[in-house]
Design a protein around this motif. Structure first.
Motif: not given
Length: 173
Positions: A50-72, A77-81
């Motif tokens: 179910r997790m795989l399906q939600l990540l693949k089909y339902d996850l809305v990826i927030p716009k990558l505005t922060n240049k620090d990928i780890e912080k993002y 990203f974690a908040e959206n999940i």
């Protein structure tokens, strides 16, 4: 169970996964894949389908505005999940969410079940029931092309773990 393997080579992330779906008694081969591309990321999941399906089909990826990928990944990203889990899963299902590897450009991260984000210093990682076998294989295949190393790691996992099986899929950033 499963085996997801990730490694970084030549500024790319190579992510591979098996096709087994199992419980304590039965192994079934999936038609779909456990590794996939989603926006600018490659993602490989173990644990809940179910997790795989939600990540693949339902996850809305927030716009990558922060240049620090780890912080993002650790924040937006974690908040959206977390919101996806809260909105789409019951409390019981949410406790079995699973973990996943995510590749972005030339970076490889692991999200654990509690959404902590891990990045290894050696640029390799593996999750699932076959992870230990895969990591051993990745160590002994240093110097070979990345796609060969990923497949060999998955083959080693399938050889030693009854919960890992072909066919294997590899995706890259």
């Amino acid at each position: 169970m499963t085996c997801i393997v990730g490694l970084i080579e030549k500024e790319k992330v190579f992510l591979g996964g098996d096709s087994a779906m199992s419980n304590s008694q039965v192994v079934t081969i999936l038609k779909g894949t456990k590794v996939f591309k989603k926006g600018p990321f490659v993602i490989g999941c173990e644990g809940s389908f179910r997790m795989l399906q939600l990540l693949k089909y339902d996850l809305v990826i927030p716009k990558l505005t922060n240049k620090d990928i780890e912080k993002y990944l650790c924040t937006e990203f974690a908040e959206n999940i977390k919101n996806l889990i809260k909105d789409k899963l019951s409390d019981h299902e949410g406790s079995k969410f699973g973990s996943f590897l995510i590749g972005y450009k030339n970076r490889l991260f692991e999200f654990d079940e509690d959404l902590q984000v891990i990045e290894t210093s050696n640029g390799i990682n593996s999750i699932g029931s076959g992870a230990d076998f895969a990591l051993g294989s990745l160590y002994t295949s240093i110097g070979q092309p990345a796609n060969v190393r990923v497949i060999k790691a998955l083959e080693a996992s399938a050889f030693y773990s009854k919960t890992v099986a072909k066919p294997f899929t590899v995706v890259t950033t």
